[in-house]
Structure formats: C-alpha cells, structure tokens
Design a protein around this motif. Structure first.
Motif, PDB file in Angstrom:
ATOM      1  N   ALA A   1      -0.712 -12.285  25.921  1.00 35.98           N
ATOM      2  CA  ALA A   1      -2.076 -12.260  26.458  1.00 35.98           C
ATOM      3  C   ALA A   1      -2.300 -11.082  27.398  1.00 35.98           C
ATOM      4  O   ALA A   1      -3.442 -10.646  27.590  1.00 35.98           O
ATOM      5  N   GLN A   2      -1.243 -10.539  27.964  1.00 38.32           N
ATOM      6  CA  GLN A   2      -1.342  -9.379  28.856  1.00 38.32           C
ATOM      7  C   GLN A   2      -1.184  -8.063  28.093  1.00 38.32           C
ATOM      8  O   GLN A   2      -1.023  -7.005  28.700  1.00 38.32           O
ATOM      9  N   ASP A   3      -1.204  -8.124  26.767  1.00 39.47           N
ATOM     10  CA  ASP A   3      -1.092  -6.964  25.879  1.00 39.47           C
ATOM     11  C   ASP A   3       0.281  -6.293  25.950  1.00 39.47           C
ATOM     12  O   ASP A   3       0.427  -5.116  25.656  1.00 39.47           O
ATOM     13  N   ILE A   4       1.300  -7.060  26.315  1.00 38.24           N
ATOM     14  CA  ILE A   4       2.670  -6.547  26.359  1.00 38.24           C
ATOM     15  C   ILE A   4       3.348  -6.892  25.030  1.00 38.24           C
ATOM     16  O   ILE A   4       3.317  -8.050  24.597  1.00 38.24           O
ATOM     17  N   PRO A   5       3.965  -5.901  24.367  1.00 37.91           N
ATOM     18  CA  PRO A   5       4.648  -6.178  23.088  1.00 37.91           C
ATOM     19  C   PRO A   5       5.781  -7.184  23.268  1.00 37.91           C
ATOM     20  O   PRO A   5       6.581  -7.074  24.199  1.00 37.91           O
ATOM     21  N   GLU A   6       5.812  -8.170  22.375  1.00 37.39           N
ATOM     22  CA  GLU A   6       6.845  -9.202  22.440  1.00 37.39           C
ATOM     23  C   GLU A   6       7.751  -9.239  21.216  1.00 37.39           C
ATOM     24  O   GLU A   6       8.882  -9.691  21.292  1.00 37.39           O
ATOM     25  N   LEU A   7       7.229  -8.786  20.078  1.00 43.77           N
ATOM     26  CA  LEU A   7       7.956  -8.951  18.832  1.00 43.77           C
ATOM     27  C   LEU A   7       7.416  -7.968  17.798  1.00 43.77           C
ATOM     28  O   LEU A   7       6.218  -7.695  17.758  1.00 43.77           O
ATOM     29  N   ILE A   8       8.314  -7.459  16.960  1.00 44.25           N
ATOM     30  CA  ILE A   8       7.908  -6.638  15.820  1.00 44.25           C
ATOM     31  C   ILE A   8       8.271  -7.414  14.557  1.00 44.25           C
ATOM     32  O   ILE A   8       9.390  -7.900  14.411  1.00 44.25           O
ATOM     33  N   VAL A   9       7.291  -7.550  13.666  1.00 50.21           N
ATOM     34  CA  VAL A   9       7.486  -8.280  12.424  1.00 50.21           C
ATOM     35  C   VAL A   9       7.409  -7.314  11.251  1.00 50.21           C
ATOM     36  O   VAL A   9       6.436  -6.575  11.117  1.00 50.21           O
ATOM     37  N   CYS A  10       8.452  -7.328  10.431  1.00 52.97           N
ATOM     38  CA  CYS A  10       8.423  -6.586   9.168  1.00 52.97           C
ATOM     39  C   CYS A  10       7.843  -7.546   8.132  1.00 52.97           C
ATOM     40  O   CYS A  10       8.547  -8.396   7.584  1.00 52.97           O
ATOM     41  N   ALA A  11       6.546  -7.446   7.916  1.00 48.36           N
ATOM     42  CA  ALA A  11       5.821  -8.382   7.046  1.00 48.36           C
ATOM     43  C   ALA A  11       5.864  -7.887   5.610  1.00 48.36           C
ATOM     44  O   ALA A  11       4.875  -7.402   5.059  1.00 48.36           O
TER      45      ALA A  11
ATOM     46  N   THR B   1       0.846  -1.188   0.000  1.00 48.38           N
ATOM     47  CA  THR B   1       0.000   0.000   0.000  1.00 48.38           C
ATOM     48  C   THR B   1       0.883   1.240   0.000  1.00 48.38           C
ATOM     49  O   THR B   1       2.108   1.137   0.062  1.00 48.38           O
ATOM     50  N   GLU B   2       0.253   2.379  -0.015  1.00 44.78           N
ATOM     51  CA  GLU B   2       1.026   3.621   0.050  1.00 44.78           C
ATOM     52  C   GLU B   2       1.548   3.881   1.454  1.00 44.78           C
ATOM     53  O   GLU B   2       2.293   4.822   1.684  1.00 44.78           O
ATOM     54  N   PHE B   3       1.151   3.030   2.407  1.00 48.98           N
ATOM     55  CA  PHE B   3       1.570   3.189   3.793  1.00 48.98           C
ATOM     56  C   PHE B   3       2.456   2.008   4.207  1.00 48.98           C
ATOM     57  O   PHE B   3       1.945   0.972   4.628  1.00 48.98           O
ATOM     58  N   PRO B   4       3.787   2.128   4.100  1.00 46.92           N
ATOM     59  CA  PRO B   4       4.674   1.019   4.467  1.00 46.92           C
ATOM     60  C   PRO B   4       4.521   0.588   5.925  1.00 46.92           C
ATOM     61  O   PRO B   4       4.844  -0.543   6.276  1.00 46.92           O
ATOM     62  N   GLU B   5       4.003   1.492   6.773  1.00 46.70           N
ATOM     63  CA  GLU B   5       3.807   1.115   8.183  1.00 46.70           C
ATOM     64  C   GLU B   5       2.783  -0.016   8.337  1.00 46.70           C
ATOM     65  O   GLU B   5       2.758  -0.692   9.366  1.00 46.70           O
ATOM     66  N   ASP B   6       1.953  -0.263   7.298  1.00 50.18           N
ATOM     67  CA  ASP B   6       1.011  -1.393   7.335  1.00 50.18           C
ATOM     68  C   ASP B   6       1.749  -2.723   7.383  1.00 50.18           C
ATOM     69  O   ASP B   6       1.174  -3.742   7.765  1.00 50.18           O
ATOM     70  N   GLU B   7       3.019  -2.732   6.972  1.00 46.64           N
ATOM     71  CA  GLU B   7       3.820  -3.950   6.958  1.00 46.64           C
ATOM     72  C   GLU B   7       4.624  -4.137   8.247  1.00 46.64           C
ATOM     73  O   GLU B   7       5.414  -5.071   8.354  1.00 46.64           O
ATOM     74  N   VAL B   8       4.412  -3.263   9.223  1.00 47.03           N
ATOM     75  CA  VAL B   8       5.086  -3.376  10.520  1.00 47.03           C
ATOM     76  C   VAL B   8       4.048  -3.809  11.551  1.00 47.03           C
ATOM     77  O   VAL B   8       3.130  -3.066  11.877  1.00 47.03           O
ATOM     78  N   LEU B   9       4.197  -5.031  12.047  1.00 46.43           N
ATOM     79  CA  LEU B   9       3.227  -5.603  12.983  1.00 46.43           C
ATOM     80  C   LEU B   9       3.848  -5.771  14.361  1.00 46.43           C
ATOM     81  O   LEU B   9       4.958  -6.302  14.477  1.00 46.43           O
ATOM     82  N   VAL B  10       3.133  -5.343  15.377  1.00 42.22           N
ATOM     83  CA  VAL B  10       3.574  -5.544  16.760  1.00 42.22           C
ATOM     84  C   VAL B  10       2.757  -6.695  17.327  1.00 42.22           C
ATOM     85  O   VAL B  10       1.529  -6.618  17.399  1.00 42.22           O
ATOM     86  N   LEU B  11       3.442  -7.776  17.708  1.00 43.86           N
ATOM     87  CA  LEU B  11       2.760  -8.922  18.301  1.00 43.86           C
ATOM     88  C   LEU B  11       2.835  -8.797  19.819  1.00 43.86           C
ATOM     89  O   LEU B  11       3.894  -8.539  20.378  1.00 43.86           O
ATOM     90  N   ARG B  12       1.684  -8.996  20.464  1.00 45.05           N
ATOM     91  CA  ARG B  12       1.585  -8.833  21.911  1.00 45.05           C
ATOM     92  C   ARG B  12       1.174 -10.137  22.571  1.00 45.05           C
ATOM     93  O   ARG B  12       0.509 -10.964  21.962  1.00 45.05           O
TER      94      ARG B  12
END
Length: 198
Positions: free
Chosen positions: A123-133, A110-121
């Motif tokens: 069960a306690q909603d704490i960020p664990e991993l960032i994926v460049c998809a 898309t025109e928004f490359p940030e759509d390809e950056v995913l933050v996986l959290r």
C-alpha cells in the motif's frame, strides 16, 4: 506477503453430461473464505480458469463475481495466467478494466517477455515481490515452422523454445530486482495443465 497458488478451475466443465456450476461456485466461495481467513495478500491463478475457449455466461459470471469479491478482501493482487484450455484473447479482453481491481491478466505471449514480469507493491508503493507470470506456451508462441522438419526437430525446437522463454523471463526478473535495488523474492507461476478442481 502471504501468497496462495491455485490453478485448473475449469469453470463450465461438464462431467458425464452434467454441468458442474454448483461445485465451481462452492469452490470459489471456499476460496474466498480461505483468502479472508488467512489474510492472503496475493492470489496466483496458473491457468485453465475456464474449461473451454468460449465459456458460457454462467461460467463468466462465476469468474467475475469472484474477482469482485477479491477487490473487497485482504487480497491486494490477483495474477491470472492463461492455460491450455483458456482463450488468450478472451482472458485479455477485460485486461485494462481488471487492472483497476489489481487483477493482472497474462492471456497471451507477446514479443515483449518483460510483460510477463510483474512487480507487486504494498500500500506504500514499496516493491514486495516479483512474479514471473509465464502462461501456457503454445507451439506458435515459441517456434517457427520450417518446411521439411521431422517430428524430432519439432519436439527439440519446442523444448528449446520453452527453455529459452523461461530463461529470458527469469533473467528479466533478476534485472528488474537489480534496478529496484531491493532484495525481494522472485517466484514463477507457470500456466500448465494439471488435474481440474471444478
């Protein structure tokens, strides 16, 4: 967080005139069991889910049944990025519905490359991993065609476009990590063609 990376399922592939649904089903059953046995938290599927851009009903059934199995497993996140065999619009069509199962689909650029950056959290909603998809980048996704271009110009622009896209997504992932204020890993899941599994 335990990750499992896979790609190139090519569900619906025909080999010497024979459909390979049984092999694909066996592979997906094995993958489901492997994920359960190893208590995998995130599955990364890097392209070529289907063998054609218009998969058969049987191929779709195998894919969606597998995703439903993931929803009842230890796997909290599934990331699916399009490959060169996948139809971007086909993969994206159920995107919003699949989010309810924690399946993240990146079907097209898309025109928004940030759509390809995913933050996986967790069960306690704490960020664990960032994926460049990052999905399989098509020529039209990364360069503008100009009249009078030579083959060398096209190739150079394509390579420069791919390099720029990856650098942009990586920089956005670093920025996201800084914003979150946590030192979590960043990984890449490029959607590129390799050898088919099924």
């Amino acid at each position: 967080m335990k990750l499992l990376h896979t790609s190139d399922w090519h569900i619906g592939r025909t080999l010497y005139g024979r459909k390979r649904y049984e092999e694909c089903e066996a592979f997906l059953t094995w993958l489901t069991e492997t994920i359960k046995q190893n208590e995998i938290d995130a599955l990364l599927v890097a392209g070529d889910v289907f063998d054609t851009s218009a998969p058969s009903n049987r191929a779709q059934e195998l894919y969606y049944r597998f995703l439903c199995r993931m929803a009842t497993s230890s796997c909290r996140h599934v990331i699916v990025v399009a490959g060169n065999h996948d139809s971007p619009s086909f993969l994206n069509a159920p995107k919003e519905l699949l989010k309810a199962l924690d399946v993240h689909v990146i079907g097209n650029s898309t025109e928004f490359p940030e759509d390809e950056v995913l933050v996986l959290r967790n069960a306690q909603d704490i960020p664990e991993l960032i994926v460049c998809a990052v999905l399989y980048l098509r020529d039209r996704d990364i360069r503008v065609v100009e009249a009078g271009e030579s083959v060398e110009d096209k190739e150079r622009k394509l390579i420069d476009g791919i390099r720029t896209h990856y650098a942009t997504v990586a920089a956005l992932a670093e920025q996201k990590r800084d914003e979150l204020g946590v030192d979590i890993p960043i990984i890449d899941t490029p959607g590129f063609p390799c050898a088919p599994l099924c």
